[in-house]
Scaffold this motif. Structure first.
Motif, PDB file in Angstrom:
ATOM      1  N   ALA A  40      14.889  12.211  39.328  1.00 11.27           N
ATOM      2  CA  ALA A  40      15.440  10.803  38.888  1.00 11.27           C
ATOM      3  C   ALA A  40      15.970   9.805  39.324  1.00 11.27           C
ATOM      4  CB  ALA A  40      15.474  11.178  37.544  1.00 11.27           C
ATOM      5  N   TYR A  41      16.916  10.905  40.328  1.00  8.91           N
ATOM      6  CA  TYR A  41      17.809   9.417  41.483  1.00  8.91           C
ATOM      7  C   TYR A  41      17.113   9.342  42.850  1.00  8.91           C
ATOM      8  CZ  TYR A  41      21.703   8.311  44.721  1.00  8.91           C
ATOM      9  OH  TYR A  41      22.339   6.991  44.867  1.00  8.91           O
ATOM     10  N   MET A  42      16.510  10.331  43.419  1.00  8.88           N
ATOM     11  CA  MET A  42      15.123  10.082  44.128  1.00  8.88           C
ATOM     12  C   MET A  42      14.228   8.889  43.433  1.00  8.88           C
ATOM     13  SD  MET A  42      16.935  11.651  46.962  1.00  8.88           S
ATOM     14  CE  MET A  42      16.148  11.374  47.995  1.00  8.88           C
ATOM     15  N   THR A  43      13.680   8.596  42.965  1.00 16.67           N
ATOM     16  CA  THR A  43      13.805   7.470  42.770  1.00 16.67           C
ATOM     17  C   THR A  43      13.637   6.945  42.504  1.00 16.67           C
ATOM     18  OG1 THR A  43      11.822   9.272  40.967  1.00 16.67           O
ATOM     19  CG2 THR A  43      11.516   6.619  40.225  1.00 16.67           C
ATOM     20  N   TYR A  44      14.529   6.554  41.926  1.00 15.81           N
ATOM     21  CA  TYR A  44      15.700   5.491  42.513  1.00 15.81           C
ATOM     22  C   TYR A  44      15.850   4.618  44.139  1.00 15.81           C
ATOM     23  CZ  TYR A  44      20.170   3.021  43.268  1.00 15.81           C
ATOM     24  OH  TYR A  44      21.224   1.406  43.842  1.00 15.81           O
ATOM     25  N   GLU A  45      16.253   6.189  44.694  1.00 14.39           N
ATOM     26  CA  GLU A  45      16.238   5.575  46.222  1.00 14.39           C
ATOM     27  C   GLU A  45      14.802   4.735  46.392  1.00 14.39           C
ATOM     28  OE1 GLU A  45      19.022   5.984  48.622  1.00 14.39           O
ATOM     29  OE2 GLU A  45      20.076   6.186  46.749  1.00 14.39           O
ATOM     30  N   SER A 138      14.142  14.252  49.727  1.00 17.48           N
ATOM     31  CA  SER A 138      13.761  13.140  50.371  1.00 17.48           C
ATOM     32  C   SER A 138      12.738  12.428  49.897  1.00 17.48           C
ATOM     33  CB  SER A 138      13.613  14.086  52.115  1.00 17.48           C
ATOM     34  OG  SER A 138      12.009  14.222  52.120  1.00 17.48           O
ATOM     35  N   ARG A 139      12.919  11.308  50.025  1.00 16.61           N
ATOM     36  CA  ARG A 139      11.900  10.465  49.937  1.00 16.61           C
ATOM     37  C   ARG A 139      11.804   9.064  51.587  1.00 16.61           C
ATOM     38  NH1 ARG A 139      11.616  13.825  46.877  1.00 16.61           N
ATOM     39  NH2 ARG A 139      11.673  13.925  44.601  1.00 16.61           N
ATOM     40  N   THR A 140      10.436   9.007  51.054  1.00 16.38           N
ATOM     41  CA  THR A 140      10.206   8.174  52.735  1.00 16.38           C
ATOM     42  C   THR A 140       9.073   7.039  52.289  1.00 16.38           C
ATOM     43  OG1 THR A 140      10.679   9.954  54.720  1.00 16.38           O
ATOM     44  CG2 THR A 140       9.782   7.611  55.114  1.00 16.38           C
ATOM     45  N   VAL A 141       9.860   5.982  52.311  1.00 20.06           N
ATOM     46  CA  VAL A 141       9.134   4.902  52.205  1.00 20.06           C
ATOM     47  C   VAL A 141       8.871   3.931  53.163  1.00 20.06           C
ATOM     48  CG1 VAL A 141       9.488   1.960  51.110  1.00 20.06           C
ATOM     49  CG2 VAL A 141       9.915   4.895  50.294  1.00 20.06           C
TER      50      VAL A 141
END
Length: 145
Positions: A40-45, A138-141
């Motif tokens: 959920a926090y990585m969705t925020y990021e 990790s999340r990359t946008v």
């Protein structure tokens, strides 16, 4: 008297076995809870990286500094039942696309990038621990202008 002591000893052993079994059941729940909260926090990021204005993303005081520079901060991801905080470390950086113009961190030319597109990858990496193990998400946008 001896029979009472034997009965109390057996009840104590039974109680300890049941306590151990209940703790074995709760351990996976803690892991699943931490995984859900960190997801959920990585969705925020990801949402933060998508909504930040492009000018702020490329600014010198950007939350995602240009690679190889990184911005690191300790964050509270959530709370476990009972009020214990789940904390982690978020490391952010951004990468220029190779096809950007040299002024924008790439090596593109008018022939390879005729629209003068600016493309950046904003990456966030969350590091946290569950028990004695360390996990990273990790999340990359991709952002373009």
């Amino acid at each position: 008297m001896v029979e009472a002591m034997i009965a109390l000893s057996m009840i104590t052993v039974l109680g300890l076995v049941l306590l151990k079994l209940s703790l074995n059941i709760l351990a996976p729940r803690q892991w699943i809870l931490k995984q859900s909260v960190t997801d959920a926090y990585m969705t925020y990021e990801r949402a933060y990286a998508q909504r930040i204005p492009f000018e702020n993303l490329l600014a010198t005081d950007s939350p995602w500094p240009a690679y190889p520079t990184t911005a690191s901060s300790v964050v509270t991801v959530g709370k476990l039942p009972g009020g214990a905080s789940i904390t982690g470390t978020v490391v952010r950086t951004r990468f220029a696309d190779a096809n950007n113009y040299p002024i924008d961190g790439g090596s593109g030319t008018v022939a390879t990038n005729p629209a003068a597109m600016k493309v950046w990858k904003a990456q966030s990496v969350l590091t946290f621990t569950v028990g004695s193990l360390t996990y990273e998400k990790s999340r990359t946008v991709l952002r373009s202008q």
